[in-house]
Scaffold this active site. Structure first.
Site, PDB file in Angstrom:
ATOM      1  N   HIS A 200      40.162  73.435  31.014  1.00  0.00           N
ATOM      2  CA  HIS A 200      41.157  72.733  31.837  1.00  0.00           C
ATOM      3  C   HIS A 200      41.827  73.633  32.870  1.00  0.00           C
ATOM      4  O   HIS A 200      42.615  73.175  33.677  1.00  0.00           O
ATOM      5  CB  HIS A 200      42.231  72.099  30.957  1.00  0.00           C
TER       6      HIS A 200
HETATM    7  C1  UD1 Z   1      49.441  72.622  31.291  1.00  0.00           C
HETATM    8  C2  UD1 Z   1      49.886  74.070  31.324  1.00  0.00           C
HETATM    9  C3  UD1 Z   1      48.776  74.948  30.763  1.00  0.00           C
HETATM   10  C4  UD1 Z   1      48.315  74.456  29.412  1.00  0.00           C
HETATM   11  C5  UD1 Z   1      47.900  73.022  29.531  1.00  0.00           C
HETATM   12  C6  UD1 Z   1      47.415  72.446  28.235  1.00  0.00           C
HETATM   13  C7  UD1 Z   1      51.358  74.741  33.194  1.00  0.00           C
HETATM   14  C8  UD1 Z   1      51.410  75.522  34.435  1.00  0.00           C
HETATM   15  N1  UD1 Z   1      50.128  74.544  32.677  1.00  0.00           N
HETATM   16  O1  UD1 Z   1      48.359  72.486  32.218  1.00  0.00           O
HETATM   17  O2  UD1 Z   1      49.263  76.258  30.625  1.00  0.00           O
HETATM   18  O3  UD1 Z   1      47.231  75.244  28.972  1.00  0.00           O
HETATM   19  O4  UD1 Z   1      49.034  72.279  29.998  1.00  0.00           O
HETATM   20  O5  UD1 Z   1      46.963  71.137  28.392  1.00  0.00           O
HETATM   21  O6  UD1 Z   1      52.377  74.326  32.693  1.00  0.00           O
HETATM   22  N2  UD1 Z   1      47.825  64.710  32.928  1.00  0.00           N
HETATM   23  C9  UD1 Z   1      47.609  63.498  32.333  1.00  0.00           C
HETATM   24  N3  UD1 Z   1      48.330  63.204  31.211  1.00  0.00           N
HETATM   25  C10 UD1 Z   1      49.227  64.044  30.678  1.00  0.00           C
HETATM   26  C11 UD1 Z   1      49.456  65.276  31.315  1.00  0.00           C
HETATM   27  C12 UD1 Z   1      48.739  65.609  32.434  1.00  0.00           C
HETATM   28  O7  UD1 Z   1      46.798  62.696  32.767  1.00  0.00           O
HETATM   29  O8  UD1 Z   1      49.839  63.719  29.643  1.00  0.00           O
HETATM   30  C13 UD1 Z   1      47.018  65.057  34.118  1.00  0.00           C
HETATM   31  C14 UD1 Z   1      47.723  64.738  35.405  1.00  0.00           C
HETATM   32  O9  UD1 Z   1      46.770  64.324  36.332  1.00  0.00           O
HETATM   33  C15 UD1 Z   1      48.281  66.077  35.835  1.00  0.00           C
HETATM   34  C16 UD1 Z   1      47.232  67.041  35.321  1.00  0.00           C
HETATM   35  O10 UD1 Z   1      46.781  66.454  34.109  1.00  0.00           O
HETATM   36  O11 UD1 Z   1      48.493  66.158  37.192  1.00  0.00           O
HETATM   37  C17 UD1 Z   1      47.739  68.420  35.048  1.00  0.00           C
HETATM   38  O12 UD1 Z   1      48.879  68.385  34.198  1.00  0.00           O
HETATM   39  P1  UD1 Z   1      49.952  69.577  34.243  1.00  0.00           P
HETATM   40  O13 UD1 Z   1      51.033  69.331  33.277  1.00  0.00           O
HETATM   41  O14 UD1 Z   1      50.346  69.841  35.650  1.00  0.00           O
HETATM   42  O15 UD1 Z   1      49.125  70.857  33.820  1.00  0.00           O
HETATM   43  P2  UD1 Z   1      47.932  71.067  32.777  1.00  0.00           P
HETATM   44  O16 UD1 Z   1      46.680  71.293  33.536  1.00  0.00           O
HETATM   45  O17 UD1 Z   1      47.942  70.053  31.701  1.00  0.00           O
END
Ligand code: UD1
Length: 360
Positions: A206
């Site tokens: 991811h």
């Molecule tokens: C975050 C953490 C990362 C961790 C990861 C575990 C930061 C900088 N990154 O990254 O360190 O390893 O979580 O998963 O804080 N999304 C969904 N549903 C959700 C959450 C996210 O669909 O419940 C999608 C959305 O499109 C979002 C993308 O995932 O834009 C990224 O989510 P985000 O919280 O920005 O970062 P992660 O890549 O999950």
């Protein structure tokens, strides 16, 4: 004493659950409040972990959701400031390295509230990783640096942080792992997916560096496709990675089974039975070390070097040839590795964390 615990994203939950439980065991001395920033909000990325880890639902959900790094960090800061002001905790406890961790730590420290950082001192020395910025800055503003291992202590001292702020408590993720090992046996995940122990590999990916660039993701998928011809792959896929595959038009072969993200127990039951794990996760490098499952980390570095020096982890980068060679070498080797559990990865880190909070 009053403690305000903050969680935001999936890798926070397995670190916070044992702390909440350990504080509850000392409820005559401490009260606590659990705040979820809402950084992760899907059922499979959040609520299912609260259930599996037997963590009470959050007292408050700030519902910040997704956004750019600046948006997400700023939204957590704006939403958590009035909570800290109203609750006047003695400590704000943050875990790990996600945006919610830094946002809560920064807000609390500017309000003059003491901050304890669990999993302090880990460094990849790679500032292109958003988590590295979060780690460095969170440690800088934290009053109590609760570290998992000696390398973390060394990193903090090298940055000039005061030794009296550092307390080595061990790896709190192991508290959750050991607590859930038995219960994970009740999971039906292997049967549901028609898998036999040691006859499959598990993949998770991811990190932006791996999944946001079309060339890199295509290369990694090419390597996985070659490996999957020998050993079928199960890939519980992060929402971000799923949307990138669609954006880039990358098709995955039938030997790579893409499934929705799993809850903690189902996922534990899956990876502990795998022949091999390929990942870019931080936590999984540690968990596979604890149970002796071979792990290939598809990154150029790790903030968890102890998993390489003492554990089952190999950092192999992103080049297809290296990934394939390392995977086939593990398949040739036969037997699983013996777990060699680093010092203080003993399932009692949360007790030591609460002890340190009460003492400081
Ligand atoms: C975050 C953490 C990362 C961790 C990861 C575990 C930061 C900088 N990154 O990254 O360190 O390893 O979580 O998963 O804080 N999304 C969904 N549903 C959700 C959450 C996210 O669909 O419940 C999608 C959305 O499109 C979002 C993308 O995932 O834009 C990224 O989510 P985000 O919280 O920005 O970062 P992660 O890549 O999950």
């Amino acid at each position: 004493m009053k403690i305000l615990n903050v969680v935001g994203a999936r890798p926070n939950f397995m670190k916070m659950a044992p702390i909440v439980a350990a504080i509850r065991r000392r409820s005559s001395e401490v009260t606590q409040l659990l705040v979820h920033t809402g950084q992760h909000y899907d059922e499979t990325m959040s609520a299912s972990f609260f259930r599996d880890l037997e963590m009470p639902p959050p007292d408050l959900n700030l519902e910040v959701g997704s956004g750019t790094h600046a948006e997400q960090t700023a939204m957590v800061m704006l939403a958590i400031e009035p909570v800290i002001v109203a609750e006047k905790p003695d400590w704000v406890v943050v875990v790990g390295d996600v945006n919610s961790t830094l946002a809560a730590a920064l807000t609390a420290s500017k309000l003059g509230v003491k901050v304890a950082h669990v999993e302090a001192g880990l460094r990849s020395f790679d500032r292109t990783m958003p988590e590295e910025i979060n780690r460095v800055l969170t440690d800088r503003v934290s009053d109590l640096l609760l570290t998992p291992s000696e390398d973390a202590d060394r990193n903090l001292l090298a940055e000039g942080l005061a030794p009296e702020r550092i307390v080595r408590v061990g790896n709190v993720m192991m508290d959750s792992l050991f607590a859930q090992l038995e219960r994970a046996n009740q999971s039906s995940v292997l049967g549901d997916l028609r898998l036999s122990p040691r006859e499959f590999a598990v993949v998770t990916l991811h990190r932006p560096a791996n999944v946001d660039d079309v060339g890199t993701l295509k290369n990694i998928f090419a390597a996985l496709t070659t490996i999957a011809a020998e050993l079928p792959i199960v890939f519980p896929i992060h929402p971000r990675t799923r949307s990138r595959l669609a954006d880039f038009g990358i098709e995955s072969p039938p030997t790579i089974k893409l499934i929705d993200p799993l809850g903690y127990r189902d996922f534990l039951q899956l990876w502990r039975n795998a022949r091999l794990v390929l990942t870019d996760s931080g936590g999984l490098q540690e968990e596979t070390t604890a149970l002796g499952i071979p792990c290939l980390t598809l990154r150029d570095n790790t903030e968890r070097p102890i998993t390489v020096t003492q554990g089952t982890n190999q950092v192999v980068g992103r080049a297809p040839d290296r990934i394939i060679a390392a995977a086939f070498e593990i398949l040739r080797r036969g037997q699983s590795l013996q777990p060699r559990i680093p010092e203080l990865w003993d399932g009692r880190a949360a007790e030591r964390i609460v002890e340190a909070l009460l003492k400081n």
